[in-house]
Write a protein that holds these residues in place. Structure first.
Motif, PDB file in Angstrom:
ATOM      1  N   ALA A 105      -6.794   3.390  13.308  1.00 24.38           N
ATOM      2  CA  ALA A 105      -7.944   3.445  12.317  1.00 24.38           C
ATOM      3  C   ALA A 105      -7.451   2.334  11.012  1.00 24.38           C
ATOM      4  O   ALA A 105      -6.144   2.569  11.030  1.00 24.38           O
ATOM      5  N   ALA A 106      -8.348   2.053  10.435  1.00 26.26           N
ATOM      6  CA  ALA A 106      -7.919   1.121   9.181  1.00 26.26           C
ATOM      7  C   ALA A 106      -7.066   1.844   8.313  1.00 26.26           C
ATOM      8  O   ALA A 106      -7.377   3.160   7.872  1.00 26.26           O
ATOM      9  N   PRO A 107      -5.825   1.420   7.551  1.00 27.27           N
ATOM     10  CA  PRO A 107      -5.218   2.295   6.763  1.00 27.27           C
ATOM     11  C   PRO A 107      -5.743   2.450   5.403  1.00 27.27           C
ATOM     12  O   PRO A 107      -5.153   3.710   4.939  1.00 27.27           O
ATOM     13  N   TRP A 108      -6.612   1.840   4.937  1.00 31.30           N
ATOM     14  CA  TRP A 108      -7.211   1.967   3.845  1.00 31.30           C
ATOM     15  C   TRP A 108      -8.807   2.020   3.830  1.00 31.30           C
ATOM     16  O   TRP A 108      -9.231   1.597   4.438  1.00 31.30           O
ATOM     17  N   ARG A 109      -9.201   2.746   2.781  1.00 34.71           N
ATOM     18  CA  ARG A 109     -10.611   2.807   2.653  1.00 34.71           C
ATOM     19  C   ARG A 109     -10.846   2.876   1.269  1.00 34.71           C
ATOM     20  O   ARG A 109     -10.626   3.569   0.310  1.00 34.71           O
ATOM     21  N   SER A 110     -11.706   1.869   0.802  1.00 36.70           N
ATOM     22  CA  SER A 110     -12.193   1.625  -0.581  1.00 36.70           C
ATOM     23  C   SER A 110     -12.717   2.716  -1.010  1.00 36.70           C
ATOM     24  O   SER A 110     -13.586   3.306  -0.557  1.00 36.70           O
ATOM     25  N   ALA A 111     -12.428   3.278  -2.328  1.00 45.89           N
ATOM     26  CA  ALA A 111     -13.230   4.639  -3.035  1.00 45.89           C
ATOM     27  C   ALA A 111     -13.391   4.215  -4.535  1.00 45.89           C
ATOM     28  O   ALA A 111     -12.954   3.361  -5.020  1.00 45.89           O
ATOM     29  N   ASP A 112     -14.308   5.185  -5.053  1.00 48.44           N
ATOM     30  CA  ASP A 112     -14.654   5.007  -6.363  1.00 48.44           C
ATOM     31  C   ASP A 112     -13.758   6.059  -7.153  1.00 48.44           C
ATOM     32  O   ASP A 112     -13.224   6.943  -6.535  1.00 48.44           O
ATOM     33  N   ASP A 124      -5.318   8.167  13.317  1.00 51.02           N
ATOM     34  CA  ASP A 124      -6.389   8.887  14.052  1.00 51.02           C
ATOM     35  C   ASP A 124      -7.683   9.290  13.357  1.00 51.02           C
ATOM     36  O   ASP A 124      -8.667   9.688  13.671  1.00 51.02           O
ATOM     37  N   GLY A 125      -7.583   8.464  12.034  1.00 49.86           N
ATOM     38  CA  GLY A 125      -8.903   8.608  11.161  1.00 49.86           C
ATOM     39  C   GLY A 125      -8.926   9.896  10.177  1.00 49.86           C
ATOM     40  O   GLY A 125      -9.904   9.971   9.416  1.00 49.86           O
ATOM     41  N   SER A 126      -8.049  10.575  10.422  1.00 50.67           N
ATOM     42  CA  SER A 126      -7.990  11.775   9.338  1.00 50.67           C
ATOM     43  C   SER A 126      -7.569  11.373   8.047  1.00 50.67           C
ATOM     44  O   SER A 126      -6.807  10.442   7.985  1.00 50.67           O
ATOM     45  N   GLU A 127      -8.029  12.357   7.030  1.00 53.87           N
ATOM     46  CA  GLU A 127      -7.664  12.030   5.644  1.00 53.87           C
ATOM     47  C   GLU A 127      -6.362  12.666   5.097  1.00 53.87           C
ATOM     48  O   GLU A 127      -5.939  12.416   3.933  1.00 53.87           O
ATOM     49  N   THR A 128      -5.807  13.818   5.618  1.00 56.53           N
ATOM     50  CA  THR A 128      -5.057  14.788   4.868  1.00 56.53           C
ATOM     51  C   THR A 128      -3.767  14.470   5.811  1.00 56.53           C
ATOM     52  O   THR A 128      -3.594  14.097   6.980  1.00 56.53           O
ATOM     53  N   GLY A 129      -2.540  14.852   5.169  1.00 54.93           N
ATOM     54  CA  GLY A 129      -0.983  14.826   5.675  1.00 54.93           C
ATOM     55  C   GLY A 129      -0.094  15.528   4.796  1.00 54.93           C
ATOM     56  O   GLY A 129      -0.729  16.335   4.028  1.00 54.93           O
ATOM     57  N   LEU A 130       0.986  15.602   5.324  1.00 54.13           N
ATOM     58  CA  LEU A 130       2.256  16.552   4.743  1.00 54.13           C
ATOM     59  C   LEU A 130       2.490  15.972   3.370  1.00 54.13           C
ATOM     60  O   LEU A 130       3.122  14.707   3.186  1.00 54.13           O
ATOM     61  N   ILE A 131       2.546  17.013   2.474  1.00 57.15           N
ATOM     62  CA  ILE A 131       3.098  16.725   1.113  1.00 57.15           C
ATOM     63  C   ILE A 131       4.271  17.567   1.088  1.00 57.15           C
ATOM     64  O   ILE A 131       4.021  19.165   1.004  1.00 57.15           O
ATOM     65  N   THR A 132       5.404  17.295   1.016  1.00 57.67           N
ATOM     66  CA  THR A 132       6.636  18.112   0.839  1.00 57.67           C
ATOM     67  C   THR A 132       7.215  17.838  -0.646  1.00 57.67           C
ATOM     68  O   THR A 132       6.791  17.274  -1.687  1.00 57.67           O
ATOM     69  N   GLY A 133       8.506  18.693  -0.876  1.00 60.69           N
ATOM     70  CA  GLY A 133       8.869  18.457  -2.251  1.00 60.69           C
ATOM     71  C   GLY A 133      10.368  18.189  -2.087  1.00 60.69           C
ATOM     72  O   GLY A 133      10.988  18.763  -1.277  1.00 60.69           O
ATOM     73  N   VAL A 174      -0.314   9.055   5.585  1.00 58.46           N
ATOM     74  CA  VAL A 174      -0.647   9.986   4.189  1.00 58.46           C
ATOM     75  C   VAL A 174       0.526  11.189   4.515  1.00 58.46           C
ATOM     76  O   VAL A 174       0.587  12.195   4.962  1.00 58.46           O
ATOM     77  N   ARG A 175       1.583  10.566   3.841  1.00 58.47           N
ATOM     78  CA  ARG A 175       2.821  11.296   3.732  1.00 58.47           C
ATOM     79  C   ARG A 175       3.540  11.100   2.242  1.00 58.47           C
ATOM     80  O   ARG A 175       3.547   9.829   2.032  1.00 58.47           O
ATOM     81  N   ALA A 176       4.168  12.087   1.584  1.00 59.25           N
ATOM     82  CA  ALA A 176       4.589  12.064   0.336  1.00 59.25           C
ATOM     83  C   ALA A 176       5.659  13.110   0.267  1.00 59.25           C
ATOM     84  O   ALA A 176       5.441  14.143   0.733  1.00 59.25           O
ATOM     85  N   ASP A 177       6.592  12.869  -0.728  1.00 58.35           N
ATOM     86  CA  ASP A 177       7.845  13.868  -0.996  1.00 58.35           C
ATOM     87  C   ASP A 177       7.605  13.855  -2.670  1.00 58.35           C
ATOM     88  O   ASP A 177       8.094  12.876  -3.270  1.00 58.35           O
ATOM     89  N   ALA A 204      -0.897  -1.526   6.450  1.00 58.53           N
ATOM     90  CA  ALA A 204       0.132  -0.643   6.576  1.00 58.53           C
ATOM     91  C   ALA A 204       0.408  -0.504   8.174  1.00 58.53           C
ATOM     92  O   ALA A 204      -0.374  -1.018   8.999  1.00 58.53           O
ATOM     93  N   THR A 205       1.784  -0.230   8.432  1.00 58.18           N
ATOM     94  CA  THR A 205       1.921   0.090   9.896  1.00 58.18           C
ATOM     95  C   THR A 205       1.459   1.293  10.242  1.00 58.18           C
ATOM     96  O   THR A 205       1.239   2.344   9.575  1.00 58.18           O
ATOM     97  N   PRO A 206       1.327   1.344  11.548  1.00 57.56           N
ATOM     98  CA  PRO A 206       0.901   2.759  12.211  1.00 57.56           C
ATOM     99  C   PRO A 206       1.781   3.791  11.864  1.00 57.56           C
ATOM    100  O   PRO A 206       1.764   5.123  11.788  1.00 57.56           O
TER     101      PRO A 206
END
Length: 439
Positions: free
Chosen positions: A84-91, A161-170, A399-402, A437-439
């Motif tokens: 899937a495309a890595p970005w989707r323009s949003a408002d 895979d087109g999904s919007e959520t990913g893992l957020i850790t701290g 969709v991954r961030a710490d 973005a790379t896969p």
């Protein structure tokens, strides 16, 4: 051995194995004999037998041969779906909690990122950063919100895979007790970058591998993998270490987590304190020690937090080296002598607690503002403006961030419990699009 033709030319009496010219007569005789045999076995009064000519071979039933076995071929594979495309323009209205956030808390971090932008981002960000500096460091929440909405566009990150959520850790900056010399109490070395660690930038050899690096050491004329985390931890003779230790720490379990966090502070017996910053890595991929414990049934998923792993390690001191070896990645450190009370991230700026985050730079360029939305372990929403200012060996993917919590025990407690699902938006100057973005 070569078989010679037989000298026997007389046909045998099997009509199905001989030359076609002998089959009619032989078949007729066989059919007549079978008919006589059936008649002799009959229990009823036989009818008068009349002399008949032998039944022609054409009237004898053909032998029933087995049907050929047809093996089915392999099932066709489903077509490979393109990523899937890595970005989707949003408002801006699509960002949950955007109007309730206090973006002025992240404004100093944004100004710091503007000073450290890489050359490949200057073209897109130059005008925006110049205007941000004119707004000044003491801008209000309303002014910052208006500035960002007027100049930037939100782009939502999308997984392959087109999904919007990913893992957020701290993560956080730990404080460990240290000594400049090795003693019975301080026995775990903190290593600087060894002289024999070789880094090869593959992009300099092959342009298509830009951004790819390998690390290793020379064994004769051959480049081999560098010593793993477990191999380095098993060294007991200081003379065998690949580099002179910067210091020695008291708690090897806390040092294991300093390796994972990537930076922190060391406190000495005289009360002085120094920052320890990431310097390099041994080239081995990071592997989760929490996952290692789960896979072996030592911990359940809900107990595999930082606190749970620490408790297991203290309860199993004889297996500590085994646990350390489960993650082959080793971090080499340097002492950070720059001013300030915080720690620096990979972008080279001081991290801001609860406003800085570590990302995969192949997806999110360092220095870019971003918006995170996720729920804390207690269910409370966390929705705020952040700055991509750090990286981490385990932080890979779109969709991954710490999430950086700051310094100290409370920050460590918060970071250690986080393993949340969330969404991410990158905020990019209007008139341009984020880099691919790379896969």
């Amino acid at each position: 051995m070569t078989h010679k033709p037989s000298s026997i030319t007389a046909p045998a009496l099997n009509p199905f194995k001989q030359d076609r010219q002998y089959r009619p007569a032989a078949t007729a005789l066989l059919c007549a004999a079978l008919g006589a045999l059936l008649a002799a076995c009959s229990t009823t009064t036989p009818a008068p037998v009349r002399e008949q000519e032998p039944t022609p071979a054409a009237n004898c039933p053909a032998p029933v041969l087995p049907a050929p076995v047809v093996c089915p071929g392999p099932e066709p594979k489903p077509p490979v779906q393109p990523p899937a495309a890595p970005w989707r323009s949003a408002d801006w209205s699509a960002l949950p909690g955007w109007q309730q956030d206090k973006p002025a808390q992240a404004w100093p971090a944004l100004l710091a990122s503007c000073k450290a932008l890489r050359s490949d981002m200057l073209k897109a960000w130059s005008a925006t950063c110049d205007a941000a500096r004119e707004l000044g460091p003491q801008a209000s929440d309303a002014a910052v919100r208006q500035f960002l909405q007027a100049r930037l566009t939100p782009w939502q990150l999308i997984n392959v895979d087109g999904s919007e959520t990913g893992l957020i850790t701290g993560y956080y900056a730990p404080l460990i007790q240290a000594s400049r010399t090795q003693t019975d109490r301080f026995r775990t070395p903190v290593l600087g970058v060894p002289d024999d660690l070789i880094t090869v930038d593959l992009g300099e050899l092959y342009p298509e591998l830009k951004g790819k690096r390998v690390r290793g050491r020379l064994d004769g004329h051959k480049l081999v993998p560098y010593w793993s985390n477990g191999q380095l931890a098993a060294i007991t003779d200081p003379q065998q270490l690949p580099s002179k230790p910067l210091m020695w720490v008291e708690d090897s379990i806390e040092f294991m987590f300093l390796q994972i966090q990537g930076s922190g502070f060391a406190k000495f017996s005289d009360g002085s304190r120094v920052r320890i910053a990431y310097a390099d890595q041994n080239g081995h991929p990071y592997k989760s020690i929490g996952r290692w414990l789960i896979d072996r049934g030592e911990l359940t998923l809900d107990k595999a937090s930082m606190q749970g792993i620490q408790a297991w390690a203290r309860a199993n001191p004889k297996r500590l080296l085994e646990l350390i070896s489960a993650n082959p990645s080793y971090t080499f450190f340097r002492e950070d002598v720059s001013s300030g009370d915080g720690v620096q991230g990979a972008q080279g700026v001081e991290l801001t607690a609860m406003r800085s985050t570590a990302v995969d730079p192949r997806t999110i360029p360092l220095g870019a503002p971003m918006f995170l939305s996720f729920n804390m372990p207690d269910g409370k929403p966390m929705q705020r403006l952040m700055l991509a200012q750090d990286t981490g060996g385990a932080i890979t993917g779109r969709v991954r961030a710490d999430f950086y919590w700051g310094f100290g025990a409370e920050a460590g407690s918060q970071a250690g419990r986080m393993r949340q699902q969330g969404r991410i938006w990158i905020l990019w100057p209007q008139g341009s699009t984020p880099p691919t973005a790379t896969p």
